[in-house]
Design an enzyme around this catalytic site. Structure first.
Site, short mmCIF file in Angstrom:
data_model
loop_
_atom_site.label_atom_id
_atom_site.label_comp_id
_atom_site.label_asym_id
_atom_site.label_seq_id
_atom_site.Cartn_x
_atom_site.Cartn_y
_atom_site.Cartn_z
N GLY A 129 73.46 43.04 83.68
CA GLY A 129 73.52 42.15 84.82
C GLY A 129 72.43 42.50 85.82
O GLY A 129 71.62 43.40 85.60
N ASP A 165 71.62 42.30 90.41
CA ASP A 165 72.10 41.96 91.76
C ASP A 165 71.27 40.85 92.38
O ASP A 165 71.79 40.05 93.15
CB ASP A 165 72.07 43.21 92.64
CG ASP A 165 72.95 44.31 92.08
OD1 ASP A 165 74.13 44.06 91.82
OD2 ASP A 165 72.43 45.43 91.86
N GLU A 182 70.50 52.68 83.85
CA GLU A 182 70.10 51.31 83.55
C GLU A 182 68.59 51.19 83.38
O GLU A 182 68.10 50.50 82.47
CB GLU A 182 70.59 50.38 84.67
CG GLU A 182 72.09 50.17 84.66
CD GLU A 182 72.58 49.39 85.85
OE1 GLU A 182 73.74 48.93 85.80
OE2 GLU A 182 71.85 49.25 86.85
#
Length: 244
Positions: free
Chosen positions: A98, A100, A119
């Site tokens: 994902g 932000d 990540e």
């Protein structure tokens, strides 16, 4: 049909991405796959588990970016390895995660969940990166509304804050929600969240932030252009292809 809420959009983006990549042969049996962290990445993990349970996929080897995702994979029967394991060899075929914020050039802010170091290591050691997001994550510029996380070793807190202010940021140590004191990452570090009043060059700022002594990593992701799936409230999913 009513408008989808944010949680429904996240699930739609994740499942649409996995199904599209599977149909295109970009998710395949025997692959090495990086799996991200957070409320949009986890539905993608669940969809992968469904394909495995159906027998459509076999022998997936996953490198995960957080303990949260590792626990989810354990419960779903997805085998997990470290990037250092011989089964992975330090590089994966594809990472799904994902974000932000996503700007029009597919630059990203990541790390709102505190896992930005793992990540980024996983994303930057992937042959391709796919991002799944709801419509609130699509922005014109990064870092003016959602803070950019900077992971910092604790003894460097004040010098790093001073340096961040010199770069025009408004820094704040991230505080824990259900304990007294700052958030501590999986690596034993603290997070300093940074906002800018005016848009900045994310490629330049990613390099500048990592040049500050005491900074471990930051939440600008600009070196690898992802393919992005963005779900909207009307049920449509926009696919933005990776830019050169």
């Amino acid at each position: 049909m009513g408008r989808m809420n944010q949680s429904e959009q996240k699930r739609l983006a994740a499942r649409t991405a996995v199904d599209a990549l599977f149909s295109e042969g970009k998710i395949f049996s025997g692959m090495k796959i990086g799996l991200g962290t957070g409320s949009t990445a986890l539905p993608a993990v669940e969809r992968l588990a469904e394909l495995l349970a159906q027998g459509s996929l076999r022998d997936i080897r996953a490198a995960v970016t957080s303990l949260q995702t590792e626990i989810a994979c354990e419960g779903l029967g997805i085998p997990v390895y470290s990037l250092n394991a011989g089964a992975i060899g330090g590089r994966v075929d594809l990472t799904i995660d994902g974000a932000d914020e996503v700007d029009p050039g597919n630059h990203l802010i990541k790390g709102g969940g505190g896992a930005l170091l793992a990540e980024k290591i996983t994303a930057y050691n992937s042959r391709s990166l796919v991002i799944v997001a709801d419509q609130t994550k699509a922005v014109d510029s990064l870092g003016t509304k959602f803070p950019v996380p900077v992971e910092v070793i604790p003894p460097a807190r004040v010098p790093v804050i001073n340096a961040l202010r010199d770069l025009g940021a408004s820094p704040a140590v991230r505080e824990a929600a259900k304990k007294c004191g700052p958030v501590i990452t999986d690596n034993g570090n603290i997070l300093i969240d940074c906002l800018w009043r005016r848009p900045v060059d994310p490629e330049k700022m990613e390099t500048l932030l990592n040049g500050i002594p005491g900074v471990v990593e930051n939440g600008f992701f600009t070196r690898l252009r992802p393919t992005v799936f963005i779900a909207r409230g009307d049920g449509a999913v926009e696919r933005r292809e990776a830019q050169p």
